[in-house]
Design a protein around this motif. Sequence first.
Motif, PDB file in Angstrom:
ATOM      1  N   VAL A  69       5.094  18.274  -1.788  1.00  0.00           N
ATOM      2  CA  VAL A  69       5.902  19.447  -2.074  1.00  0.00           C
ATOM      3  C   VAL A  69       5.156  20.343  -1.155  1.00  0.00           C
ATOM      4  N   ASP A  70       5.949  21.243  -0.705  1.00  0.00           N
ATOM      5  CA  ASP A  70       5.332  22.630   0.185  1.00  0.00           C
ATOM      6  C   ASP A  70       6.587  23.237   0.419  1.00  0.00           C
ATOM      7  N   GLU A  71       6.357  24.415   1.310  1.00  0.00           N
ATOM      8  CA  GLU A  71       7.657  25.364   1.259  1.00  0.00           C
ATOM      9  C   GLU A  71       8.767  24.873   2.049  1.00  0.00           C
ATOM     10  N   ILE A  72       8.579  23.744   2.841  1.00  0.00           N
ATOM     11  CA  ILE A  72       9.762  23.221   3.415  1.00  0.00           C
ATOM     12  C   ILE A  72      10.561  22.405   2.532  1.00  0.00           C
ATOM     13  N   THR A  73       9.919  21.939   1.496  1.00  0.00           N
ATOM     14  CA  THR A  73      10.710  21.141   0.449  1.00  0.00           C
ATOM     15  C   THR A  73      11.333  22.285  -0.388  1.00  0.00           C
ATOM     16  N   LYS A  77       0.640  -1.397  -0.056  1.00  0.00           N
ATOM     17  CA  LYS A  77       0.032  -0.166   0.056  1.00  0.00           C
ATOM     18  C   LYS A  77       0.860   1.223   0.108  1.00  0.00           C
ATOM     19  N   PHE A  78       0.131   2.173  -0.413  1.00  0.00           N
ATOM     20  CA  PHE A  78       1.029   3.612  -0.352  1.00  0.00           C
ATOM     21  C   PHE A  78       0.591   4.207   1.239  1.00  0.00           C
ATOM     22  N   VAL A  79       1.340   4.813   1.625  1.00  0.00           N
ATOM     23  CA  VAL A  79       1.324   5.534   2.953  1.00  0.00           C
ATOM     24  C   VAL A  79       1.518   6.946   2.473  1.00  0.00           C
ATOM     25  N   GLU A  80       0.775   7.918   2.660  1.00  0.00           N
ATOM     26  CA  GLU A  80       0.788   9.517   2.415  1.00  0.00           C
ATOM     27  C   GLU A  80       0.492  10.253   3.892  1.00  0.00           C
ATOM     28  N   PHE A  81       1.585  10.973   4.144  1.00  0.00           N
ATOM     29  CA  PHE A  81       1.462  11.830   5.329  1.00  0.00           C
ATOM     30  C   PHE A  81       0.621  13.178   5.231  1.00  0.00           C
ATOM     31  N   TYR A  82       0.074  13.445   6.087  1.00  0.00           N
ATOM     32  CA  TYR A  82      -0.724  14.928   5.947  1.00  0.00           C
ATOM     33  C   TYR A  82      -0.895  15.191   7.458  1.00  0.00           C
ATOM     34  N   GLY A  83      -1.554  16.499   7.081  1.00  0.00           N
ATOM     35  CA  GLY A  83      -2.092  17.216   8.679  1.00  0.00           C
ATOM     36  C   GLY A  83      -1.113  18.396   9.007  1.00  0.00           C
ATOM     37  N   PRO A  84      -1.466  19.146  10.070  1.00  0.00           N
ATOM     38  CA  PRO A  84      -0.657  20.331  10.336  1.00  0.00           C
ATOM     39  C   PRO A  84       0.699  20.066  11.005  1.00  0.00           C
ATOM     40  N   ALA A 104      -3.511  25.387   4.792  1.00  0.00           N
ATOM     41  CA  ALA A 104      -4.820  25.535   4.259  1.00  0.00           C
ATOM     42  C   ALA A 104      -5.377  24.235   3.330  1.00  0.00           C
ATOM     43  N   THR A 105      -4.342  23.369   2.793  1.00  0.00           N
ATOM     44  CA  THR A 105      -4.923  22.571   1.825  1.00  0.00           C
ATOM     45  C   THR A 105      -5.919  21.529   2.437  1.00  0.00           C
ATOM     46  N   PRO A 106      -7.050  21.201   1.593  1.00  0.00           N
ATOM     47  CA  PRO A 106      -8.102  20.108   2.315  1.00  0.00           C
ATOM     48  C   PRO A 106      -7.501  18.732   2.378  1.00  0.00           C
ATOM     49  N   ASP A 107      -7.919  18.238   3.482  1.00  0.00           N
ATOM     50  CA  ASP A 107      -7.505  16.701   3.661  1.00  0.00           C
ATOM     51  C   ASP A 107      -7.918  15.946   2.400  1.00  0.00           C
ATOM     52  N   PRO A 108      -7.027  15.250   1.846  1.00  0.00           N
ATOM     53  CA  PRO A 108      -7.604  14.126   0.660  1.00  0.00           C
ATOM     54  C   PRO A 108      -8.414  13.014   1.486  1.00  0.00           C
ATOM     55  N   GLU A 109      -9.120  12.330   0.683  1.00  0.00           N
ATOM     56  CA  GLU A 109      -9.622  11.001   1.041  1.00  0.00           C
ATOM     57  C   GLU A 109      -8.707   9.924   0.956  1.00  0.00           C
ATOM     58  N   PHE A 110      -8.804   8.965   2.022  1.00  0.00           N
ATOM     59  CA  PHE A 110      -7.834   7.992   1.948  1.00  0.00           C
ATOM     60  C   PHE A 110      -8.601   6.591   2.216  1.00  0.00           C
TER      61      PHE A 110
END
Length: 890
Positions: A321-325, A285-292, A356-362
């Motif tokens: 990718v985000d500003e930290i990237t 499976k893919f694992v994708e990290f999200y959240g504040p 502010a990005t909406p959380d995707p569906e997982f």
Amino acid sequence: MASRKDTYLAKSTFDTGSGTAVIYRLAALEKAGLVKLDKLPFSIRILLENMLRNLDGFLVTEEDIQTLSGWNPGKLPTKEIPFIPSRVVLQDFTGVPVVADLAAMRDAMVKLGGEPQKINPLVPVDLVIDHSVQVDAFGAEWAYKFNVDLEFQRNKERYVFLKWAQKAFENFRAVPPGMGIVHQVNLEYLSPCVAIREIDGEQVALPDTVVGTDSHTTMINGLGVLGWGVGGIEAEAAMLGQPSYMLVPEVIGFKLTGKLPEGATATDLVLTVTQMLRKKGVVEKFVEFYGPGLSNLSLADRATIANMAPEYGATMGFFPVDEITLDYLRQTGRDEAHVEMVKRYCVEQGIFRTDATPDPEFTDALELDLSSVEPSLAGPKRPQDRVLLHEVKPSFHKNWPDVAKGGGVAVATKTGAQHASVTIAAITSCTNTSNPAVMMGAGLVAKKAVALGLERKPWVKTSLAPGSRVVTDYLNAGGVMGDLEKIGFHVVGYGCTTCIGNSGNLPEEVAKDIVDNDLVVSAVISGNRNFEGRVNPLVKANYLASPMLVVAYSLAGTVDIDLKNDPIGTDKNGNPVYLRDIWPTNDEIREALGKAVKPEMFTAQYAGVFAGDENWQALNAPTGSLFEWDADSTYIQQPPYFVGMGLTPAPVGDIKGAKALALVADSITTDHISPAGNIAKDSPAARYLMEHGVDPVDFNSYGSRRGNHEVMMRGTFANIRLKNALADGKEGGYTKYLPTGEIMSIYDAAMKYQEDGTPLIVLAGKDYGMGSSRDWAAKGVMLQGVKAVIAESYERIHRSNLIGMGVLPTIFKDGQSAKSLGLDGTESYTIEGVAGELTPRQEFTVVARKADGSEVRFQVTSRLDTAVEIEYYKNGGVLQTVLRRLATEN
């Protein structure tokens, strides 16, 4: 190959900030009503772009795009989809056999009447020579030069071969030895994050995507790059323009909140994540990290987590990718115009994350508050077995109760080593050496320890193997390199060392104490793998830890201690010193990094990364499109996979009258199947080498000899810790040759079965083939005559590798196993239903005939999951499939 199609009118241009480039807009799919992009995981969005850009009606079809566009967390399509990576990365252990296979394919192409130049990478390939250096010398200023000189002596034939390949193949670059670890070099330099590439005469922008022949290729996921480890044979197919195929992946969301507390490190975090995800179950499976919480993690912290995706079982662990990237790209010396292009492209495509990005569906999700992370280690045998710092001592006693029963009574040894002594303390492995915070933290621990007069214990073998030369630069700039050296952490090489089994021998007197007193000793390493028998054959307990704790345990000299509460030693005045006394604060680490880590360090070190040192430059490599094989070489031999091969494959048939070569339990790793470390002096591989004039002192490792199938097939199942139920309790690479009942090496038995014309199978438990993406774990069993494996479950990469070598992977029905079916491995096995038309995941009937004539019949499920994998199996492997296709093209 068919030309690109633009069915969805996705092709457009965008402003890069310094010009224009072609873009294939994901918004076109939304406009067509196929998808709502903000609902999709970022990783699926990037997969969609890959397919949209490569749409040609042949390799990628409109049906493929519609299939993935319909990604639904509640109901995933069961159809396979193609993935065409934009790059391939190799390390030298796995890279040498890849290059050898390509060279052999050129020879075979000539025999089939084709053009050898057709066998050439069609996408950029980077090979980083990082797996061959061993820790022979340590604890001295001259250790690095000694180890590198010895590395070139041992590996000259391999390095000459790779230098030939650099000239012979287009789109192929090699990073010479001593430059760094492949994953760290990939992160710091090779990956553009977003690339501009000329395609059909146009400048096209595309997300960087990559497959690599090391399972820890996933480290690049921390940079927002889609990529994972594959077998060497699958990587070869990718080089030759063939897609990788996968079932539409489930994506498990991992929400991070909060901030790491004082005293906790990225290593503690990744060990926590690994434990949680192994418990959750994320294999394939893919694992994708999200959240504040993402905004509170540096990119190096993210890369640390992404690196260990193989340890938590996922295909990858992805960070958008985000500003930290972007900040990391700047920090590592990437051009500002390029950084601007990366941001503009990702924003245009809807793949740029903000708070502010909406959380995707997982498919499913789990959550971790970073503030709950505590100092931890993992071990003593598996990376998912996390133990809190104060639990290390009881965990050792739990695993070795006989030692605990002895009450810890000291035995008289020359060196002072006892049960639970730390005999190896190694700052090693891409997992942590790419992270400036934990590396500088280790230096600050050393600095404080030296100031208090603490010293490493004399029985501890210490080593520092930075992942790139930049690490040494900033440790020197931070004023801590000298303190690390005072404790014994001198640089021993820039590459994978102890983590992959290249720890070298223990000092002779320490080794003698261990053997003479049957001591159960320990290693504490900042690595990602601690499977038994991997780090060093004399070390049974292996713990993964942050570089900071590695330094601490070198001072304590034992794991039979509670470092949270017990003193680690005494200062110059005899006062007790505790771990808290030498542990730097987060602010101290940040301040040191701010002063020491500079972008110009990266630009300076990577400016000449392909040139190599004087040893590399002095190598005299041959030229020409075909390699001149040396029959006397014990490192490089022409692989036998294409001997007698015609343009049309023979039909596959049922497997009849097979014998079991091995019956093994759960969690058999690729290290068990194909060890990378030392070649035992009484092994079949050793006999072969001595017969060819190689002295035992020059055996080198299995990993370094992967270009010679004669060594590797003899080393298959040669791990000294292998437990084969057919060996009557004898540990190691042994089995019972069933016709006579004699216990012998697995290799010798396999050769006897081949002489008898008897096909072989392997019976296994859960997670068969977990661990490194080691193609020789599949190549070796194929050459030994194994036709099929029946397991309870597989690790993703190994299953793919088996198919790539023409070995049939099957699984027991849920709830069934060899034990539940009453099988002891002595039966004769027939697998019915293989002949004829094959379909994905079809059922076969297995008939196990016992010596008394009784039969056990049971169903197994084929793990040929896709039509493409069936094609590979029918052709005898992926290389044969590609070669036949290329040989018959006009």
